[in-house]
Scaffold this motif. Structure first.
Motif, PDB file in Angstrom:
ATOM      1  N   MET A   1      61.457 -13.304 -42.721  1.00 47.70           N
ATOM      2  CA  MET A   1      61.104 -11.495 -43.449  1.00 47.70           C
ATOM      3  C   MET A   1      61.152 -10.751 -42.497  1.00 47.70           C
ATOM      4  O   MET A   1      60.848 -11.004 -40.939  1.00 47.70           O
ATOM      5  N   ALA A   2      61.694  -9.093 -42.365  1.00 50.64           N
ATOM      6  CA  ALA A   2      62.083  -8.257 -41.762  1.00 50.64           C
ATOM      7  C   ALA A   2      60.636  -7.921 -40.880  1.00 50.64           C
ATOM      8  O   ALA A   2      59.597  -7.616 -41.613  1.00 50.64           O
ATOM      9  N   LEU A   3      60.791  -7.350 -39.486  1.00 53.00           N
ATOM     10  CA  LEU A   3      59.431  -6.863 -38.790  1.00 53.00           C
ATOM     11  C   LEU A   3      59.741  -5.529 -38.672  1.00 53.00           C
ATOM     12  O   LEU A   3      60.712  -5.791 -38.158  1.00 53.00           O
ATOM     13  N   ILE A   4      59.447  -4.857 -38.458  1.00 50.71           N
ATOM     14  CA  ILE A   4      58.987  -3.782 -38.314  1.00 50.71           C
ATOM     15  C   ILE A   4      58.080  -3.130 -36.841  1.00 50.71           C
ATOM     16  O   ILE A   4      57.069  -3.254 -37.482  1.00 50.71           O
ATOM     17  N   ALA A   5      58.172  -2.693 -35.971  1.00 51.18           N
ATOM     18  CA  ALA A   5      57.328  -1.557 -35.277  1.00 51.18           C
ATOM     19  C   ALA A   5      57.377  -0.421 -35.567  1.00 51.18           C
ATOM     20  O   ALA A   5      58.281  -0.128 -35.149  1.00 51.18           O
ATOM     21  N   ILE A   6      56.067  -0.126 -35.257  1.00 47.35           N
ATOM     22  CA  ILE A   6      55.840   1.292 -34.913  1.00 47.35           C
ATOM     23  C   ILE A   6      55.154   1.679 -34.370  1.00 47.35           C
ATOM     24  O   ILE A   6      54.176   1.303 -34.730  1.00 47.35           O
ATOM     25  N   ILE A   7      55.695   3.214 -33.439  1.00 53.32           N
ATOM     26  CA  ILE A   7      55.156   3.766 -32.187  1.00 53.32           C
ATOM     27  C   ILE A   7      54.488   5.107 -32.268  1.00 53.32           C
ATOM     28  O   ILE A   7      55.897   5.419 -32.190  1.00 53.32           O
ATOM     29  N   ASP A   8      53.550   5.216 -32.885  1.00 61.37           N
ATOM     30  CA  ASP A   8      53.692   6.854 -32.618  1.00 61.37           C
ATOM     31  C   ASP A   8      51.585   6.870 -32.498  1.00 61.37           C
ATOM     32  O   ASP A   8      51.078   6.584 -32.794  1.00 61.37           O
ATOM     33  N   ASP A   9      51.733   7.947 -32.075  1.00 56.78           N
ATOM     34  CA  ASP A   9      50.166   8.656 -31.431  1.00 56.78           C
ATOM     35  C   ASP A   9      49.274   9.462 -32.741  1.00 56.78           C
ATOM     36  O   ASP A   9      48.064   9.263 -32.260  1.00 56.78           O
ATOM     37  N   ASP A  10      50.319   9.414 -33.792  1.00 60.00           N
ATOM     38  CA  ASP A  10      49.409  10.172 -34.617  1.00 60.00           C
ATOM     39  C   ASP A  10      48.984   9.118 -36.112  1.00 60.00           C
ATOM     40  O   ASP A  10      49.548   8.404 -36.506  1.00 60.00           O
ATOM     41  N   PRO A  11      47.758   8.630 -35.883  1.00 63.61           N
ATOM     42  CA  PRO A  11      47.111   7.029 -37.128  1.00 63.61           C
ATOM     43  C   PRO A  11      47.318   8.057 -38.601  1.00 63.61           C
ATOM     44  O   PRO A  11      47.449   6.677 -39.050  1.00 63.61           O
ATOM     45  N   ASP A  12      47.762   8.744 -38.601  1.00 66.61           N
ATOM     46  CA  ASP A  12      47.950   9.882 -40.183  1.00 66.61           C
ATOM     47  C   ASP A  12      49.366   8.850 -40.272  1.00 66.61           C
ATOM     48  O   ASP A  12      49.708   7.988 -41.183  1.00 66.61           O
ATOM     49  N   ILE A  13      50.436   9.354 -39.168  1.00 63.30           N
ATOM     50  CA  ILE A  13      51.408   8.520 -39.676  1.00 63.30           C
ATOM     51  C   ILE A  13      51.912   7.323 -39.435  1.00 63.30           C
ATOM     52  O   ILE A  13      52.446   6.662 -40.695  1.00 63.30           O
ATOM     53  N   LEU A  14      51.333   6.979 -38.877  1.00 62.26           N
ATOM     54  CA  LEU A  14      50.609   5.186 -38.531  1.00 62.26           C
ATOM     55  C   LEU A  14      50.626   4.955 -39.362  1.00 62.26           C
ATOM     56  O   LEU A  14      51.739   3.686 -40.965  1.00 62.26           O
TER      57      LEU A  14
END
Ligand code: ATP
Ligand code: MG
Lengths: 126, 500
Positions: A1-14
């Protein structure tokens, strides 16, 4: 299954982006600063990286992207830009900005999913 | 100017009869006549008074007429002198002329002959006087011009702006030291070509606009970065110098240092883009949540919806705080709100502020120590501004404190200052964090601050208020141990200082 990494310092956006992608059947890992982001990418080898331009400092995202490329991590990178084009910042793909796509905030489910699907196949929905 | 009829004539002759006759003839013509019966008397009269004309006998017992002539010439060079003699010889005539005699009258002479001579002599006198007057006038003018020039020179030399004048051959005609400095040139030499040493932008402007065909007196300006990073930015204004004929004779370049202005402008646009980014973050987060909630395919549960909505509310709340803080900053900077200067009881303000934070103090189980000093002189200031200052500092001392920590506040007079000290036993600040503390939107990012919300505008507001009262603020801090802020507010500010 495709794995996506999200890197952002805004917890709401994460959380919002995680939820969108999870709903579409993707597996998601997150990090809220460049160092952790680097770690999760190294350890989990995601299929797509979603990266915010500005974290602790302006351009953190760019530097991290450059670091990945320097280390021959060629995973497709989608960059979140929260800087409006009207401010005169024009991003161009290229050596300086080694990213493959841009997504402008605020995110919308359709847009985000469409950009991600450019690089990975749609998982079979849960 | 002299008039012929009033001409003053000196007659020097030892022959009484002749002297008397001449005097009569001349007085009849309206001249004013003075006579001398010998050479000595003639010299003394002729060298002290300025006569228009002098008639000098060549042969006198005491002096030769030539000696008398020489003396008068020496002192009164503009007196027209005639030598009168019965012994006409070529040699004496030549000698007399050499010594400056203007004419030669042969004795005996008829009244007509005498008058004819004197007449032409008088004309000569008029010319001499005119020439003299002209010369004097010219000398005076020259002096004036010279003076004017040095004065202008001094003025231009001491101008803060650079001045460089170039002729149509591109050679330097004039410059001042400021021009040297603002063009960042080693030296400028009058008469040497300079165009190639000028910044590209100025050269382009000259070649494009200052051709020999121009007829209009129109100026052009360019901004030139002489040294990078706003270290030296100048504005050069070029104006043509036109000849009387209307032809271009050169270009005056005035160079103004606008580095400071540019720096401020740059800071301002940096600030604007920072503000825009800070404002956009909560808006983007909130809109992201709403997009998800409204998207049918996302199929959110009720709990998820409530979670996203309440998080949106938090973000919008902080956005509102940020906008309010920004408005405060702009109010302080633009001085739009008139200050209401009153005598303030600092102890009262501190107690009131602590009152506002009772709930937070309880939640963190903090010990707050504040013992109001007796006889604390009142501070003259705007109540709103000083309250905001205290509130921001107290808020931080509580917010960045540890569970069950302490906050200590003192306020006392030290010489000319009211000194407010607020210390906490909180998370403290690293050295590099302390340095950035006063920047807009700066928030230290470390393991302790992760879950503390704020906009990073509190300290910038504090700094601006302190500056507005010509005060001083100091920070002392040890990471993980605690922080102390010390604010000095001067007592002896004048009304003017308080109101601007
Ligand atoms: N007493 C303190 N102890 C430790 N850190 C502090 C203290 N005061 C300020 N700081 C640090 O300085 C930063 C800036 O403070 P400032 O008051 O400007 O912003 P804020 O408190 O984050 O937001 P707000 O605008 O809501 O006050 C804080 O984020 C914090 O990291
Ligand atoms: Mg604060």
């Amino acid at each position: 299954m495709a794995l996506i990494a999200i890197i952002d310092d805004d917890p709401d956006i994460l959380d919002a982006s995680s939820l969108i992608l999870q709903t579409k059947g993707f597996e998601v890992i997150t990090a809220s600063n460049p160092d952790d982001g680097y770690k999760i990418v190294k350890e989990n080898k995601p299929d797509v990286i979603i990266l915010d331009v500005i974290m602790n400092e302006p351009d953190d995202g760019f530097f991290l992207a450059q670091k990945f490329r320097r280390e021959k991590i060629m995973t497709p990178i989608i960059m979140y830009t929260s800087i409006s084009k009207t401010l005169g910042m024009q991003f161009d793909k290229g050596e300086m900005v080694p990213v493959d796509e841009f997504v402008e905030k605020p995110i919308s489910p359709e847009q985000l999913v469409a950009k991600v699907l450019k690089f990975v196949k749609q998982p079979v929905e849960k | 100017m002299v008039s012929y009829s009033k001409a003053k004539i000196l007659v020097i002759d030892d022959e009484d009869a002749l002297r008397g006759a001449v005097k009569r003839i001349l007085e009849r013509e309206g001249f004013s006549v003075v006579t001398a019966e010998n050479g000595a008397r003639g010299i003394s009269l002729g060298t002290t008074d300025e006569f228009d004309l002098a008639l000098i006998d060549l042969k006198m017992p005491d002096y030769s007429g030539l000696d008398v002539l020489r003396e008068i010439r020496k002192h009164k060079p503009n007196t027209v002198c005639f030598i009168a003699t019965a012994y006409a010889s070529y040699e004496t005539a030549v000698e007399a002329t050499k010594m400056g005699a203007d004419g030669y009258i042969l004795k005996p002479f008829t009244p007509e002959e005498l008058l004819n001579h004197l007449n032409s002599g008088f004309k000569k006198r008029v010319l001499i006087l005119e020439a003299e007057a002209l010369k004097n006038e010219r000398e005076a003018r020259l002096l004036e011009i010279a003076f004017e020039r040095t004065r202008l020179n001094t003025v231009i030399k001491s101008l803060a702006d650079g001045v460089l004048v170039v002729n149509t051959d591109g050679e330097v005609v004039y410059y001042n030291n400021a021009a040297l400095k603002y063009l960042n040139l080693q030296d400028i030499v009058i008469g040497r070509p300079i165009l190639e040493e000028l910044p590209r932008e100025i050269q382009d402007l000259i070649f494009a606009n200052f051709t020999s065909e121009i007829t209009e007196k129109k100026s052009f300006s360019v901004e030139v970065e002489i040294k990078p990073k706003h270290e030296l930015v100048v504005e050069a204004t070029l104006s043509p110098v036109l000849r009387q004929s209307g032809k271009l004779s050169g270009v005056v370049i005035v160079i103004k240092n606008i580095s400071e202005f540019k720096k401020v402008e740059h800071l301002k646009s940096q600030f604007v883009s920072m503000v825009a980014h800070e404002l956009k973050a909560p808006v983007a987060a909130t809109l992201g949540f709403i997009n998800i909630i409204l998207n049918k395919e996302m199929n959110l549960s009720r709990e998820q919806e409530v979670d996203f909505l309440s998080r949106s509310r938090v973000r919008l709340g902080s956005l509102l705080n940020m906008v309010n803080d920004l408005l405060d900053i702009s109010r302080i900077e633009m001085k739009t709100v008139m200050r209401e200067i009153k005598k303030l009881d600092m102890n009262q303000i501190i107690s009131d502020t602590l009152g506002m934070f009772t709930a937070d103090i309880k939640k963190k189980d903090l010990t707050v120590i504040f013992e109001p000093k007796e006889n604390m002189p009142e501070v003259r200031a705007d109540h709103g501004e000083i309250s905001r200052l205290v509130t921001n500092l107290v808020s931080n001392a509580i917010k960045y404190n540890k569970q069950s920590g302490r906050v200590e506040i003192t306020c006392c007079q030290q010489k000319n200052y009211a000194v407010l000290e607020i210390s906490d036993t909180g998370i403290g600040l690293r050295k590099e964090e302390q340095e950035k503390l006063w920047g807009e939107f700066y928030r230290a990012k470390n393991e302790f601050t992760k879950d503390i919300t704020g906009t990073g505008l509190g300290m910038p507001i504090v700094k601006r208020i302190v500056d507005a009262y010509s005060g001083k603020i100091e920070v002392e801090s040890k990471y993980t141990e605690g922080t102390r802020f010390k604010v000095y507010l001067p007592y002896n500010l004048t009304d003017d200082e308080l109101n601007n």
